[in-house]
Design a protein around this motif. Structure first.
Motif, PDB file in Angstrom:
ATOM      1  N   VAL A   1     -31.754 -58.584  19.700  1.00 31.43           N
ATOM      2  CA  VAL A   1     -32.851 -59.570  19.652  1.00 31.43           C
ATOM      3  C   VAL A   1     -34.042 -59.079  20.460  1.00 31.43           C
ATOM      4  O   VAL A   1     -35.188 -59.082  19.984  1.00 31.43           O
ATOM      5  CB  VAL A   1     -32.375 -60.946  20.176  1.00 31.43           C
TER       6      VAL A   1
ATOM      7  N   LEU B   1     -35.033 -65.059  15.656  1.00 28.68           N
ATOM      8  CA  LEU B   1     -33.850 -65.912  15.539  1.00 28.68           C
ATOM      9  C   LEU B   1     -33.782 -66.604  14.187  1.00 28.68           C
ATOM     10  O   LEU B   1     -32.720 -67.102  13.799  1.00 28.68           O
ATOM     11  CB  LEU B   1     -33.844 -66.956  16.667  1.00 28.68           C
TER      12      LEU B   1
ATOM     13  N   PHE C   1     -28.297 -63.806  13.648  1.00 29.55           N
ATOM     14  CA  PHE C   1     -27.868 -63.858  15.048  1.00 29.55           C
ATOM     15  C   PHE C   1     -27.125 -65.167  15.332  1.00 29.55           C
ATOM     16  O   PHE C   1     -27.660 -66.254  15.095  1.00 29.55           O
ATOM     17  CB  PHE C   1     -29.072 -63.716  15.972  1.00 29.55           C
TER      18      PHE C   1
ATOM     19  N   ARG D   1     -26.286 -70.733  14.505  1.00 24.13           N
ATOM     20  CA  ARG D   1     -27.468 -69.887  14.678  1.00 24.13           C
ATOM     21  C   ARG D   1     -27.870 -69.853  16.154  1.00 24.13           C
ATOM     22  O   ARG D   1     -27.936 -70.884  16.818  1.00 24.13           O
ATOM     23  CB  ARG D   1     -28.624 -70.406  13.822  1.00 24.13           C
ATOM     24  N   LEU D   2     -28.156 -68.674  16.649  1.00 28.99           N
ATOM     25  CA  LEU D   2     -28.534 -68.495  18.048  1.00 28.99           C
ATOM     26  C   LEU D   2     -29.838 -69.239  18.342  1.00 28.99           C
ATOM     27  O   LEU D   2     -30.802 -69.162  17.573  1.00 28.99           O
ATOM     28  CB  LEU D   2     -28.705 -67.005  18.349  1.00 28.99           C
TER      29      LEU D   2
ATOM     30  N   ALA E   1     -33.152 -70.286  21.002  1.00 34.31           N
ATOM     31  CA  ALA E   1     -34.050 -69.595  21.929  1.00 34.31           C
ATOM     32  C   ALA E   1     -33.617 -69.765  23.379  1.00 34.31           C
ATOM     33  O   ALA E   1     -33.804 -68.861  24.202  1.00 34.31           O
ATOM     34  CB  ALA E   1     -35.469 -70.108  21.741  1.00 34.31           C
TER      35      ALA E   1
END
Length: 306
Positions: A149, A164, A217, A224-225, A227
């Motif tokens: 990332v 992301l 990611f 989902r990843l 922030a």
């Protein structure tokens, strides 16, 4: 109380913006708060609910009273500028729909404010961040994910939301990546080999299936990843390296632009890579200073060379 007609017009305006795909949900929420503050003030200021006819008759004096009220209530110059921008956008839309002249509202000007310029990391600090990220996570796949990332942020200049928001269809990465940025604008971004390699290493270790329509990611729970997880990892990394609080994920995007410029990159080309609508925004990102501009002038201008 805001009139029913004004409330309905506000809802229609927000729906129109959402249908155009030009604003994120949190932006729409901010617009709604700003317009409610404006409509609530005008109701109290005139002592009556403001229907569409009354809103069409807002004067320059009304706008000055609104701005004075907001400043007295503690709203800072930057926030007031944002609030006025929302009001002006609403009035452009409303005046076209209702057929009136919105000059008094559109001519209202917010007080000037100093923009906080970003603080890019030095090239050495950026490299140290990438090297140190590998040691922050207890699981190898999480460490590989964080490196991937951050490499996209620094190596390709992506916004954290853009990185992301990538789906598995972006893997394996080629020489370029098509990114949909702010306002739905698309741009092609060159992908450097270290970024491709970092994403490949992460995908190989990831315990969740990377599918074309699913996230690229993942967070540790298989979603989902977000922030916040990246920001937390960066906070740990900068603490370990002794970097200032300004060393955030977004600072890596600033660093990408600044280091490209320092290496001789063209400002307008960098503007395209970042997806900026305005060259002045790119100038702020890259920390362009007078000495740098004079150096470019002296090298490029015919009189400067002579």
């Amino acid at each position: 109380m805001i009139s029913d007609a004004a409330r309905a017009a506000l809802a229609d305006w927000l729906a129109a913006i959402k249908a155009q795909g030009g604003a994120a949900d949190h932006t729409l929420d901010a617009y709604a708060r700003d317009l409610r503050a404006f409509l609530t003030f005008m109701t109290a200021h005139h002592g009556a609910s403001q229907g569409l006819g009354a809103l069409a008759r807002i004067s320059t004096a009304d706008m000055r009273a609104f701005m004075a009220h907001e400043r007295a209530a503690g709203l800072g110059p930057r926030s007031l500028a944002r609030r006025l921008s929302a009001v002006r956008s609403f009035y452009r839309w409303l005046s076209e729909r209702e057929g009136f002249e919105p000059t008094a509202v559109l001519s209202a000007r917010a007080p000037k404010y100093l923009r906080k310029l970003p603080r890019p990391l030095s090239e050495g600090a950026a490299r140290d961040v990438l090297d140190t990220l590998d040691t922050q996570a207890p699981e190898p796949w999480v460490a590989a994910r964080d490196v991937a990332v951050v490499t996209l942020l620094y190596g390709c200049g992506l916004r954290i939301s853009e990185a992301l928001g990538l789906n598995g269809a972006a893997h394996p990465m080629g020489d370029t990546l098509r990114i949909t940025g702010k306002g739905g604008k698309e741009r092609l971004v060159p992908v450097i080999a270290p970024a491709r390699d970092a994403v490949t290493a992460y995908a190989r270790l990831c315990p969740y299936p990377v599918t074309p329509r699913g996230p690229l990611f993942f967070g540790v729970r298989g979603r989902r990843l977000g922030a916040r997880a990246v920001q937390k990892t960066m906070a740990q990394t900068r603490a370990q390296l002794g970097l200032p609080p300004s060393a955030t994920p977004h600072a890596l995007r600033h660093s990408f632009a600044t280091h490209l410029l320092n290496a001789g990159g063209d400002l307008r080309a960098i503007q395209e890579l970042l997806g900026h609508a305005s060259l002045s925004t790119t100038e702020a990102y890259t920390g362009v200073d007078t000495a740098r501009l004079m150096e470019v002038y002296a090298r490029a201008h015919p009189q400067g060379r002579g």
